[in-house]
Motif scaffolding. Structure first.
Motif, PDB file in Angstrom:
ATOM      1  N   SER A 182       0.903  -1.172   0.190  1.00 42.26           N
ATOM      2  CA  SER A 182      -0.007  -0.073   0.048  1.00 42.26           C
ATOM      3  C   SER A 182       0.894   1.069   0.158  1.00 42.26           C
ATOM      4  N   GLY A 183       0.176   2.362  -0.430  1.00 40.60           N
ATOM      5  CA  GLY A 183       1.144   3.786  -0.096  1.00 40.60           C
ATOM      6  C   GLY A 183       1.428   4.203  -1.487  1.00 40.60           C
ATOM      7  N   LEU A 230       5.862   3.697   0.925  1.00 40.63           N
ATOM      8  CA  LEU A 230       5.014   2.294   0.784  1.00 40.63           C
ATOM      9  C   LEU A 230       5.338   1.241   1.979  1.00 40.63           C
ATOM     10  N   SER A 231       4.228   0.691   2.034  1.00 39.95           N
ATOM     11  CA  SER A 231       4.282  -0.317   3.255  1.00 39.95           C
ATOM     12  C   SER A 231       3.939  -1.721   2.559  1.00 39.95           C
ATOM     13  N   CYS A 232       4.595  -2.580   2.991  1.00 37.39           N
ATOM     14  CA  CYS A 232       4.107  -4.146   2.784  1.00 37.39           C
ATOM     15  C   CYS A 232       4.064  -4.980   3.752  1.00 37.39           C
ATOM     16  N   VAL A 233       2.923  -5.477   3.951  1.00 38.71           N
ATOM     17  CA  VAL A 233       2.492  -6.249   5.339  1.00 38.71           C
ATOM     18  C   VAL A 233       2.726  -7.792   4.743  1.00 38.71           C
ATOM     19  N   ALA A 234       3.377  -8.494   5.609  1.00 40.43           N
ATOM     20  CA  ALA A 234       3.523  -9.988   5.309  1.00 40.43           C
ATOM     21  C   ALA A 234       2.728 -10.768   6.223  1.00 40.43           C
ATOM     22  N   TYR A 272      13.600 -14.243  -5.038  1.00 36.26           N
ATOM     23  CA  TYR A 272      12.545 -14.200  -4.313  1.00 36.26           C
ATOM     24  C   TYR A 272      11.358 -15.055  -4.948  1.00 36.26           C
ATOM     25  N   GLY A 273      10.570 -15.706  -4.005  1.00 35.11           N
ATOM     26  CA  GLY A 273       9.527 -16.641  -4.327  1.00 35.11           C
ATOM     27  C   GLY A 273       8.163 -16.071  -3.973  1.00 35.11           C
ATOM     28  N   HIS A 274       8.186 -15.077  -3.540  1.00 38.15           N
ATOM     29  CA  HIS A 274       6.691 -14.378  -3.009  1.00 38.15           C
ATOM     30  C   HIS A 274       6.574 -13.221  -3.355  1.00 38.15           C
ATOM     31  N   TRP A 275       5.519 -12.792  -3.953  1.00 33.29           N
ATOM     32  CA  TRP A 275       5.292 -11.504  -4.415  1.00 33.29           C
ATOM     33  C   TRP A 275       3.775 -10.737  -4.130  1.00 33.29           C
ATOM     34  N   GLY A 276       4.029  -9.445  -3.939  1.00 28.13           N
ATOM     35  CA  GLY A 276       2.733  -8.835  -3.749  1.00 28.13           C
ATOM     36  C   GLY A 276       1.986  -8.257  -5.116  1.00 28.13           C
ATOM     37  N   GLN A 277       0.940  -7.779  -4.933  1.00 28.57           N
ATOM     38  CA  GLN A 277       0.227  -7.625  -6.266  1.00 28.57           C
ATOM     39  C   GLN A 277       0.670  -6.335  -6.863  1.00 28.57           C
ATOM     40  N   GLY A 278       1.366  -5.345  -5.928  1.00 29.98           N
ATOM     41  CA  GLY A 278       2.022  -4.260  -6.676  1.00 29.98           C
ATOM     42  C   GLY A 278       1.057  -3.094  -6.266  1.00 29.98           C
ATOM     43  N   THR A 279       1.992  -2.045  -6.400  1.00 26.90           N
ATOM     44  CA  THR A 279       1.341  -0.491  -6.123  1.00 26.90           C
ATOM     45  C   THR A 279       1.869   0.272  -7.155  1.00 26.90           C
ATOM     46  N   GLN A 280       0.900   1.162  -7.572  1.00 23.64           N
ATOM     47  CA  GLN A 280       1.270   2.343  -8.624  1.00 23.64           C
ATOM     48  C   GLN A 280       1.950   3.593  -8.228  1.00 23.64           C
ATOM     49  N   VAL A 281       3.114   3.590  -8.451  1.00 32.73           N
ATOM     50  CA  VAL A 281       3.707   5.062  -8.169  1.00 32.73           C
ATOM     51  C   VAL A 281       3.893   5.878  -9.407  1.00 32.73           C
ATOM     52  N   THR A 282       3.380   7.023  -9.367  1.00 36.21           N
ATOM     53  CA  THR A 282       3.382   7.835 -10.655  1.00 36.21           C
ATOM     54  C   THR A 282       3.763   9.390 -10.083  1.00 36.21           C
ATOM     55  N   VAL A 283       4.854   9.671 -10.822  1.00 38.64           N
ATOM     56  CA  VAL A 283       5.467  10.952 -10.394  1.00 38.64           C
ATOM     57  C   VAL A 283       5.403  11.845 -11.792  1.00 38.64           C
ATOM     58  N   SER A 284       4.704  13.115 -11.573  1.00 35.72           N
ATOM     59  CA  SER A 284       4.664  13.801 -12.532  1.00 35.72           C
ATOM     60  C   SER A 284       5.583  15.093 -12.459  1.00 35.72           C
ATOM     61  N   SER A 285       5.950  15.398 -13.821  1.00 36.16           N
ATOM     62  CA  SER A 285       6.987  16.499 -13.676  1.00 36.16           C
ATOM     63  C   SER A 285       6.422  18.110 -13.762  1.00 36.16           C
TER      64      SER A 285
END
Length: 124
Positions: A7-8, A20-24, A111-124
């Motif tokens: 998340s984040g 960003l946070s990642c809870v396992a 790495y054998g375990h992955w999260g679903q991903g979280t989008q980070v967008t940086v605008s100029s």
């Protein structure tokens, strides 16, 4: 079965910050890491932390701007991202490596375990 929930992510202007946070759950990796993947590019290493000992590792592109940390009591790993640039735009993935060795700590194949991903967008 290790499950990771990130998340984040969000939209931020260049120069801004995100955390960003990642809870396992179901276990924790010997190494916990963040990778990212931009459109049309391969997934790349961002940062990793050894769960016992807290040693940290960074890609050259984020060194000095990003900081990885952990909260052992919460089984959570964080990625503090400061001075963000448009080229940091990507989907960020949390990863857990249960048996990862140091030589593979910066490699996605470690790495054998992955999260679903979280989008980070940086605008100029």
């Amino acid at each position: 079965q290790v499950q990771l929930v990130e998340s984040g992510g969000g939209l931020v202007q260049a120069g801004g910050s995100l955390r960003l946070s990642c809870v396992a759950s179901g276990g924790i990796g010997r190494y916990m890491a963040w990778f990212r993947q931009a459109p049309g590019k391969e997934r790349e290493f961002v940062s990793a932390i050894r769960w016992n000992g807290g040693h940290t590792y960074y890609a050259d592109s984020v060194k000095g701007r990003f900081a990885i940390s952990k909260d052992s009591a919460k089984n959570t790993v964080y990625l503090q991202m400061d001075s963000l640039k448009p080229e940091d735009t990507a989907v960020y993935y949390c990863a857990a490596g249960l048996g990862t060795i140091l030589s593979m700590a910066t490699n996605s194949r470690g790495y054998g375990h992955w999260g679903q991903g979280t989008q980070v967008t940086v605008s100029s």
